[in-house]
Design an enzyme around this catalytic site. Structure first.
Site, PDB file in Angstrom:
ATOM      1  N   GLY A   1     -11.285   2.116   3.532  1.00  0.00           N
ATOM      2  CA  GLY A   1     -10.256   2.249   2.508  1.00  0.00           C
ATOM      3  C   GLY A   1     -10.113   1.000   1.650  1.00  0.00           C
TER       4      GLY A   1
ATOM      5  N   GLU B   1     -13.019   0.837  17.251  1.00  0.00           N
ATOM      6  CA  GLU B   1     -13.915   0.719  16.097  1.00  0.00           C
ATOM      7  C   GLU B   1     -15.029  -0.281  16.397  1.00  0.00           C
ATOM      8  OE1 GLU B   1     -11.681  -0.137  12.562  1.00  0.00           O
ATOM      9  OE2 GLU B   1     -10.594   1.758  12.649  1.00  0.00           O
TER      10      GLU B   1
ATOM     11  N   ILE C   1       0.833  -1.203   0.000  1.00  0.00           N
ATOM     12  CA  ILE C   1       0.000   0.000   0.000  1.00  0.00           C
ATOM     13  C   ILE C   1       0.866   1.250   0.000  1.00  0.00           C
ATOM     14  CG2 ILE C   1      -1.739   1.309   1.273  1.00  0.00           C
ATOM     15  CD1 ILE C   1      -2.677  -1.425   2.439  1.00  0.00           C
TER      16      ILE C   1
ATOM     17  N   ASP D   1      10.664   2.649   6.853  1.00  0.00           N
ATOM     18  CA  ASP D   1      10.233   1.273   7.046  1.00  0.00           C
ATOM     19  C   ASP D   1      11.485   0.420   7.206  1.00  0.00           C
ATOM     20  OD1 ASP D   1       9.371  -1.384   6.848  1.00  0.00           O
ATOM     21  OD2 ASP D   1       7.719  -0.862   5.513  1.00  0.00           O
TER      22      ASP D   1
ATOM     23  N   HIS E   1     -13.318   3.366   8.160  1.00  0.00           N
ATOM     24  CA  HIS E   1     -12.385   2.274   7.857  1.00  0.00           C
ATOM     25  C   HIS E   1     -12.840   1.510   6.611  1.00  0.00           C
ATOM     26  CE1 HIS E   1      -9.109  -0.366   9.896  1.00  0.00           C
ATOM     27  NE2 HIS E   1      -8.967  -0.327   8.586  1.00  0.00           N
TER      28      HIS E   1
ATOM     29  N   ASP F   1      -9.160   7.236   8.386  1.00  0.00           N
ATOM     30  CA  ASP F   1     -10.008   6.113   8.006  1.00  0.00           C
ATOM     31  C   ASP F   1      -9.930   4.991   9.036  1.00  0.00           C
ATOM     32  OD1 ASP F   1     -11.766   4.816   6.072  1.00  0.00           O
ATOM     33  OD2 ASP F   1     -10.087   3.465   5.648  1.00  0.00           O
TER      34      ASP F   1
END
Length: 311
Positions: free
Chosen positions: A282, A261, A155, A174, A280, A256
């Site tokens: 996406g 949640e 992503i 990363d 959420h 998002d």
């Protein structure tokens, strides 16, 4: 029960293309919002050989209720809702549908970034209320700006390519990413916070990075930074972000994902004009639904077929 056993889906449905791959199994659905007691009861009743995780959490109690369980397959890329230590201790494999929703989530991240930079939501509301703000409004031009990406998996790298195509300088952090394309400059987090005009999160949630975007990190950013999170809500200290938006340190945030949640209501983010919210979704597109279902099904088959061949 089918001769190959049961597969528990922690959701209410699965793409027909995925079901076709699993035709020899009994498919058991847990519903749209399964809680742990529901999953434990279903596991005791059906003793599944696999669980495909869409919603809810799968911990040790669920695993212990299914003695035949061999694989837990995520319908998506994030496995933070699965207790991986408990699975490892029980010899249960955990697989993710890596990259299956990459296009969908990267597009959502870009939609949120553009909405923040161009004041799309606010200007739409003003226009519907009869206003014409051409003489007073200035949007942010992303061309020439620097975007910092935390997480450079499927992503993050797809989003990076989109940003590069728009003329943005791309910084990335990363520690696990290999062989990055030349338009991503690898930096440490301190540099990323300091140099980015916009920051987008694309990393999994781990105990080490929980709350990484906290008050100190936000204060280290450029004044007026834009924040996008389509990864996991736990990466962000929500109270610190709210304070930074209200002070203007963060010009706008597009979110998002959230610490809890579904997002609890009332929530401090609700009613904040410079915080854009989506539930959420996406990775929730027609194409991604199929891609994730098929990948999750193939991961189940890979483990079960592999065990059968090894036997």
């Amino acid at each position: 029960m089918s001769g190959r056993g049961a597969i528990l889906v922690t959701g209410a449905d699965l793409a027909p293309q995925a079901l076709a791959l699993l035709a020899e199994f009994e498919i058991v659905y847990a519903g749209k919002a399964p809680q742990e007691p529901d999953l434990v009861a279903l596991c005791r009743r059906h003793d599944p050989v696999a669980i495909i995780v869409r919603y809810g959490k799968v911990g040790a109690a669920v695993m212990d209720a299914a003695p035949s369980l061999r694989v837990i397959s995520k319908h998506g890329s994030g496995t933070d809702t699965i207790d991986k230590d408990a699975a490892r201790a029980r010899g249960i494999e955990v697989r993710a549908a890596v990259g299956a929703n990459a296009a969908a989530v990267a597009e959502q991240a870009m939609a949120l970034l553009l909405a923040c930079a161009k004041s799309v939501v606010q200007l739409n509301a003003r226009m519907h209320a009869g206003h014409w703000d051409k003489a007073t409004h200035k949007s942010v031009e992303l061309n020439g700006r620097t975007v910092g990406l935390v997480g450079l998996g499927a992503i993050g790298q797809r989003f990076a390519r989109m940003c590069d195509a728009m003329g943005m300088t791309v910084l990335g952090h990363d520690p696990y990413a290999q062989a990055l394309p030349p338009y991503i400059r690898r930096v440490d987090l301190a540099t990323l916070w300091r140099e980015s005009d916009a920051i987008s999160l694309h990393c999994p949630l781990t105990p080490e990075n929980r709350g990484m975007l906290d008050a100190a990190a936000l204060q280290a950013c450029k004044p007026g930074v834009l924040i996008v999170n389509t990864a996991r809500g736990g990466l962000v200290d929500e109270a610190a972000l709210l304070g930074a938006v209200r002070s203007g340190q963060v010009a706008a945030a597009g979110l998002d994902s959230f610490a809890v949640e579904p997002m609890t209501a009332p929530h401090p983010f609700q009613g904040e004009p410079h915080i854009l919210l989506s539930p959420h979704i996406g990775g929730v597109t027609t194409d991604a639904y199929v891609n994730m279902g098929v990948a999750a099904a193939r991961n189940v088959l890979a483990v079960i077929e592999g065990e059968r061949q090894a036997a």
